[in-house]
Design a protein around this motif. Structure first.
Motif, PDB file in Angstrom:
ATOM      1  N   ARG A 133       0.838  -1.195   0.000  1.00 22.24           N
ATOM      2  CA  ARG A 133       0.000   0.000   0.000  1.00 22.24           C
ATOM      3  C   ARG A 133       0.880   1.255   0.000  1.00 22.24           C
ATOM      4  O   ARG A 133       0.646   2.195  -0.758  1.00 22.24           O
ATOM      5  CB  ARG A 133      -0.918   0.010   1.235  1.00 22.24           C
ATOM      6  N   GLU A 134       1.876   1.228   0.823  1.00 23.75           N
ATOM      7  CA  GLU A 134       2.782   2.377   0.916  1.00 23.75           C
ATOM      8  C   GLU A 134       3.395   2.693  -0.453  1.00 23.75           C
ATOM      9  O   GLU A 134       3.434   3.835  -0.893  1.00 23.75           O
ATOM     10  CB  GLU A 134       3.885   2.083   1.939  1.00 23.75           C
ATOM     11  N   VAL A 137       0.699   4.163  -2.677  1.00 27.00           N
ATOM     12  CA  VAL A 137       0.329   5.524  -2.268  1.00 27.00           C
ATOM     13  C   VAL A 137       1.426   6.492  -2.689  1.00 27.00           C
ATOM     14  O   VAL A 137       1.155   7.586  -3.216  1.00 27.00           O
ATOM     15  CB  VAL A 137       0.090   5.584  -0.742  1.00 27.00           C
ATOM     16  N   GLN A 141       1.017   9.658  -5.014  1.00 27.16           N
ATOM     17  CA  GLN A 141       1.452  10.959  -4.504  1.00 27.16           C
ATOM     18  C   GLN A 141       2.462  11.594  -5.463  1.00 27.16           C
ATOM     19  O   GLN A 141       2.394  12.793  -5.778  1.00 27.16           O
ATOM     20  CB  GLN A 141       2.085  10.759  -3.124  1.00 27.16           C
ATOM     21  N   ARG A 158      -0.299  13.546   0.430  1.00 27.35           N
ATOM     22  CA  ARG A 158      -0.225  12.172   0.929  1.00 27.35           C
ATOM     23  C   ARG A 158      -1.604  11.651   1.350  1.00 27.35           C
ATOM     24  O   ARG A 158      -1.991  10.525   1.005  1.00 27.35           O
ATOM     25  CB  ARG A 158       0.747  12.115   2.116  1.00 27.35           C
ATOM     26  N   MET A 162      -3.650   8.610  -0.393  1.00 30.70           N
ATOM     27  CA  MET A 162      -4.178   7.479   0.374  1.00 30.70           C
ATOM     28  C   MET A 162      -5.665   7.289   0.112  1.00 30.70           C
ATOM     29  O   MET A 162      -6.159   6.170  -0.075  1.00 30.70           O
ATOM     30  CB  MET A 162      -3.945   7.725   1.876  1.00 30.70           C
ATOM     31  N   HIS A 165      -6.182   5.877  -3.313  1.00 24.03           N
ATOM     32  CA  HIS A 165      -5.798   4.462  -3.297  1.00 24.03           C
ATOM     33  C   HIS A 165      -6.883   3.611  -2.646  1.00 24.03           C
ATOM     34  O   HIS A 165      -7.329   2.601  -3.192  1.00 24.03           O
ATOM     35  CB  HIS A 165      -4.488   4.273  -2.537  1.00 24.03           C
ATOM     36  N   ASN A 166      -7.330   4.019  -1.487  1.00 33.26           N
ATOM     37  CA  ASN A 166      -8.338   3.249  -0.754  1.00 33.26           C
ATOM     38  C   ASN A 166      -9.628   3.125  -1.543  1.00 33.26           C
ATOM     39  O   ASN A 166     -10.259   2.065  -1.556  1.00 33.26           O
ATOM     40  CB  ASN A 166      -8.621   3.908   0.598  1.00 33.26           C
TER      41      ASN A 166
ATOM     42  N   THR B 174      -8.512   1.821   6.885  1.00 32.40           N
ATOM     43  CA  THR B 174      -7.120   2.273   6.993  1.00 32.40           C
ATOM     44  C   THR B 174      -6.894   2.982   8.320  1.00 32.40           C
ATOM     45  O   THR B 174      -5.923   2.718   9.036  1.00 32.40           O
ATOM     46  CB  THR B 174      -6.787   3.226   5.826  1.00 32.40           C
ATOM     47  N   THR B 180      -2.080   4.071   9.907  1.00 30.08           N
ATOM     48  CA  THR B 180      -1.320   4.904   8.979  1.00 30.08           C
ATOM     49  C   THR B 180      -0.782   6.083   9.768  1.00 30.08           C
ATOM     50  O   THR B 180      -1.280   6.388  10.858  1.00 30.08           O
ATOM     51  CB  THR B 180      -2.218   5.421   7.833  1.00 30.08           C
ATOM     52  N   LEU B 187      -7.338  12.563   6.688  1.00 28.34           N
ATOM     53  CA  LEU B 187      -8.047  11.620   5.815  1.00 28.34           C
ATOM     54  C   LEU B 187      -9.478  12.099   5.573  1.00 28.34           C
ATOM     55  O   LEU B 187      -9.975  12.070   4.436  1.00 28.34           O
ATOM     56  CB  LEU B 187      -8.053  10.211   6.432  1.00 28.34           C
TER      57      LEU B 187
END
Lengths: 208, 208, 208, 208
Positions: A133-134, A137, A141, A158, A162, A165-166, B174, B180, B187
């Motif tokens: 995931r990192e 992401v 980014q 960032r 995220m 991505h999610n 997440t 995270t 978020l």
DNA sequence: CATGAATGAGCTTTCATTCAT
DNA sequence: AATGAATGAAAGCTCATTCAT
């Protein structure tokens, strides 16, 4: 004692691969918990003793398989990226990327589904998926920052990466794992609109 | 045959509740697969025989607990909704709703995490979570359609609702399950911007 | 899956035999229902895991043992037959045969008694005993038909064979299982007279 | 403490009978071992506590039911006897008696089958069936001795009676429990011939 | 008296892993 | 190196019976 064998010759590599293939098939067929090491050895045409000389235990086999898999999955996810020119990135390019992501799930959907379940439960597996995931992401980014000029300014790139991505990941899971009556293209459209709305400030595509 | 006891008297209700409480604690502590019926009975201060006269088996206990849980979770998710006026729904209202969703996960985060893992694997649990998702998607879709006048027109409100739901759900996971370094408020901000970009066509808030 | 081990090497054969022997002893001692797989394994000096790698379950062990047993029992029942000349078959030859049958029960009387009980109850065991009965009835029928010339004519040789078989079997059970104050020789005499009366039309022997 | 209730009033008798009836039905349906005390109580519409105040335990219930049953069975077996005149007893009278015995098995064939299985295994049940056998053997012996004048002289009337009893019993079991392709009348004919051959020294009937 | 909640010993079976051959 | 026989902890579940209410 019985140190784990790291095969260097062809025969050894074959054996290890046969075990991996057999495990992949059985995991898909009857689930990870529903598959015993004996079954894997048998399907691979290998003695149970051999199995344990190639893999310390079932868990290690799984981890090794998963590390391999996420590598391939990552490549599949981003392969569509190469053909895009960022300066002109539009809502339809997002849509293409999203469909590419959906496609990447065809690599080994059952294995992905099974292992992702364990992400909530097994720390080693969680680590692999978190690392993956990192990576993704960061990639997102990076794209956002590289193309800041053409986009709506973003406060926290960032967090935005995220969230994107999610969103994509979970919609892919809905499409590929959970199932829904909504078509994949409809999902991709809505998703592309949503991300475009955020990044490109342009929702005309949704209006069309 | 093995007729399951449906407690009517105080004592029976107590017992059933004690079992449920004990199971909840143990599931959180050592995972669902890592918890045995004997452990639950012991922690509940009840004989194993009692356990099996209240629940046909561990699976059924889990299902019953989950049905209860998702009901409460759903209520918690939507409780913030009552205080909002739709005609003036803005990006900050979305943010509030999102933080409300995040909060709903505090009800029983470990139980949610553990059971959601099984969604990928156990058909009964999948059914419950799928049903729940449907309910929430319909709720979102309803909001979209009710407020069509104040919003950017939407081509496929069901697909849009699904995408919004999936995005929020996974970001909540997440935040609450995977962890995270990004703060929950960051978020929530990014998520609110993204959804506002889609529905309200207004990303100025992101620019501020 | 759970492939049952078919032992080929000496060690495996030993183990399987040790289990069988232990089971035979325990079944006689405490009954089939009163014997657990753990007890058998323990008495055989074998782990419970080994037990279950040689036999799918207790039932299958029993069936295997019984198939073996009835084979031996059948041989023992008919071994006296070889020394008789049919043309001169008389009441005393019948008596000898009957005592031979009685004797065959000494092979493993408790096992026979225990398993025969299950004939009324367990379909698999019933099948084995029914098959065995069929074999014996055919053998008797064959003898009757072969010697039709020296005997009273018989209307329905199959029914007659069945009746003779049933009579001998149950008297043997009385002598060996249920017990009686009547001596085995007295029973054999009465039985021989009865069968002779039917087949040889000659009951003088009874008068003597 | 909790002494077993011996019901004197109508309600108590009813209850006891309801339990007995329920047990009889369940034993036939799912076997004695396959029936639990709870199932019996439920089917009888009685609490499990009541069950245990009427019967010390499951075993005692079974014994009581069996004592009752064998009484009825005995009566049914011999009821045909009343209509026969001994002085003229012939092969066809024997046949009639035998068919009467076969018929007596219709009373409760499954219960008879199930309990007779336990005769090999359970000492209390063995005792009841042994006592019953003794009664019947004595009855046969009595008939033989009463009619000595009309019959072939018999050396050991008790042994002969036992042999006849055993033959008839086992043929009845074949007909009613084990099953066979031979008709009941064919079996009765062969049996009548065999007994007639022994007692009446007359096998012409077999020849016809 | 009737009830039915509670008990818990004990059964069958599985499976990851080891190690003598 | 390869084999597969052997291990045994541990799981899920049943059911006859008791006894407080």
């Amino acid at each position: 004692m019985s140190s784990i064998r790291t095969p260097r010759q062809k025969r050894g590599i074959d054996t290890k691969e046969r075990i991996t293939k057999a495990a992949m098939a059985l995991f898909a067929e009857r689930g990870i918990h529903g598959t015993t090491s004996k079954q894997i050895a048998k399907k691979a045409g290998v003695s149970i003793g051999s199995f344990y000389s190639y893999f310390k235990n079932k868990e290690k086999l799984l981890i090794e398989m998963l590390e391999d898999y996420v590598e391939n999955h990552y490549d599949a996810v981003w392969q569509a990226l190469g053909s895009l020119r960022m300066e002109t990135l539009g809502r339809n390019d997002l849509r293409t990327l999203i469909l590419g992501v959906f496609n990447a799930y065809e690599l080994a959907p059952e294995f992905h589904r099974q292992t992702h379940a364990l992400r909530y439960t097994d720390p080693d597996i969680k680590r692999i998926y978190d690392r993956e995931r990192e990576r993704e992401v960061r990639q997102i980014q990076f794209l956002i920052e590289q193309n800041a000029g053409h986009m709506v300014p973003v406060k926290d790139s960032r967090a935005v990466a995220m969230v994107i991505h999610n969103a994509v990941e979970n919609v892919a899971h809905t499409a590929k794992f959970y199932g829904t009556d909504i078509s994949e293209t409809a999902l991709a459209d809505a998703l592309a609109d949503m991300i475009a709305g955020l990044l490109l400030g342009n929702t005309l595509s949704a209006i069309k």
